[in-house]
Enzyme design. Structure first.
Site, PDB file in Angstrom:
ATOM      1  N   SER A   1       0.798  -1.227   0.000  1.00 33.17           N
ATOM      2  CA  SER A   1       0.000   0.000   0.000  1.00 33.17           C
ATOM      3  C   SER A   1       0.828   1.272   0.000  1.00 33.17           C
ATOM      4  O   SER A   1       0.326   2.337  -0.371  1.00 33.17           O
ATOM      5  CB  SER A   1      -0.936   0.019   1.206  1.00 33.17           C
TER       6      SER A   1
ATOM      7  N   ASP B   1      -3.851   7.868   7.960  1.00 29.44           N
ATOM      8  CA  ASP B   1      -4.986   7.073   8.428  1.00 29.44           C
ATOM      9  C   ASP B   1      -4.615   6.076   9.518  1.00 29.44           C
ATOM     10  O   ASP B   1      -5.365   5.147   9.782  1.00 29.44           O
ATOM     11  CB  ASP B   1      -5.629   6.338   7.252  1.00 29.44           C
TER      12      ASP B   1
ATOM     13  N   HIS C   1      -0.787   4.700   6.950  1.00 28.90           N
ATOM     14  CA  HIS C   1      -0.067   5.290   5.829  1.00 28.90           C
ATOM     15  C   HIS C   1       0.270   6.761   6.081  1.00 28.90           C
ATOM     16  O   HIS C   1      -0.151   7.332   7.089  1.00 28.90           O
ATOM     17  CB  HIS C   1      -0.911   5.154   4.556  1.00 28.90           C
TER      18      HIS C   1
END
Length: 372
Positions: free
Chosen positions: A33, A339, A342
């Protein structure tokens, strides 16, 4: 400047006799991610608003308010942002492809994503996708016209910059499943090594490999630190998790060093993202950031503003109406953590600017005379 720095670092690693300019026509990215530009969103549903709000002004497949480090790398070479290989809509692969997906791991995991586990697109699966992409893109290009314009040229596969940023999810799985790092990390390095060597067989010659960041500074890990090892360092990061990341990074560095011996005609740059990010957490105020460990897009307030049951973009029913609970903070540009897992665009941009200078890469970038 960042184009020149990355190019020179790669050239110097080959011990070239003169300072000649280089320009990568394409980027091929493998990862999780931290560099996913839409793969997992295209497959399992989009990252909801307010993801993407700062730069794209809408969700853009990234788990951030804006751009990721890979986006800034692409921009520095004058290339378009990478299309996700798994995205079938509006994609353009003429200057590369992105195989990274959120939740990806080096080792294939047994718990699926829909049950709180990991992406099915592990590093070996990404390799298989890359292999298919290489062969099929050339078949499609032979159709000509628009098909040819959207595909990577055959010779670009050897000229491309191959970026790899993966390992964070392996470490969280390792820790929370109570496995031995002494056994698990060497296994990840074996898989990592096999994948890189296969990419080399497919023509890859220029590799830009990121180590993993300071896990112990991320909210979702901080709040799960065991009662038996609650120690926090002077920054407020969980010591036990950062030590685990450091152990992984040491073995990754050794693996990259071995690549240089086994594959001498390729270039390998090991980028110490861990040190760059930890520097940012340690000196946040100096660099214009506030409350470095607090989640920007979260819920619950308090020291970390993070709730495992209400993530960024989650909605809930309040007084009979659906409302957004996982809201963005007022100034994402002053936050490091987006968040809880990240980074914000501002943090990603800062880290990119640091690693682009070459001071966090191995081999390090010495002063070089101008190239024309």
């Amino acid at each position: 400047m960042s184009i020149l720095m990355i190019c020179l670092t790669l050239l110097l690693s080959l011990q070239t006799s003169s300072c000649t300019p280089c320009k990568f026509p394409a980027i091929i990215n493998l990862g999780d991610s931290n560099s996913d530009t839409g793969g997992i969103s295209a497959t399992f549903g989009p990252a909801p608003p307010p993801n993407g709000e700062t730069f794209f002004h809408m969700p853009a497949g990234r788990y951030s308010d804006g751009r990721l480090i890979i986006d800034f790398i692409a921009k520095s070479f004058g290339l378009p942002y990478l299309s996700a290989y798994l995205d079938s809509l509006g994609t353009n692969f003429s200057h590369g492809a992105n195989f990274a997906t959120a939740g990806s791991t080096i080792m294939q995991q047994s718990v699926p994503l829909n049950k709180g586990g990991y992406s099915p697109f592990s590093l070996q699966v990404q390799l298989a996708q890359f292999s298919q992409f290489k062969s099929r893109s050339q078949m499609i290009a032979k159709k000509g016209k628009v098909f040819k314009s959207l595909m990577l040229k055959k010779d670009y596969f050897k000229k491309a910059l191959y970026t790899i940023d993966i390992g964070q999810n392996d470490l969280t799985e390792l820790f929370f499943s109570n496995q031995s790092a002494d056994d698990y990390i060497p296994m990840t390095m074996k898989v990592f090594s096999d994948v890189v060597k296969e990419v080399y067989k497919h023509g890859g010659r220029h590799f830009w490999i990121h180590n993993t960041g300071p896990l112990g500074c991320l909210t979702y890990v901080l709040l799960q630190r065991p009662s038996s090892s609650p120690d926090l360092d002077s920054v407020g990061c969980a010591v036990i998790f950062n030590k685990l990341a450091q152990k992984f990074n040491e073995m990754l560095n050794e693996t990259v060093t071995q690549f240089r011996k086994d594959l001498p005609s390729a270039t390998f740059i090991y980028v110490d993202v861990y040190s760059a990010k930890y520097n940012l957490f340690s000196n946040a105020e100096k660099y214009g950031f506030e409350k470095p460990l607090r989640t920007c897009c979260g819920y619950g307030g308090g020291e970390y503003n993070f709730d495992f049951n209400v993530r960024c973009g989650d909605k809930g029913i309040v007084e009979g109406e659906e409302v957004l609970l996982g809201k963005s903070c007022s100034h994402p540009e002053k936050s490091i953590i987006w968040d809880g897992v990240h980074y914000t665009e501002a943090a990603n941009k800062w880290v990119f600017n640091e690693i682009a200078t070459g001071k966090y890469s191995h081999p390090s970038l010495p002063l070089c005379k101008s190239c024309h």
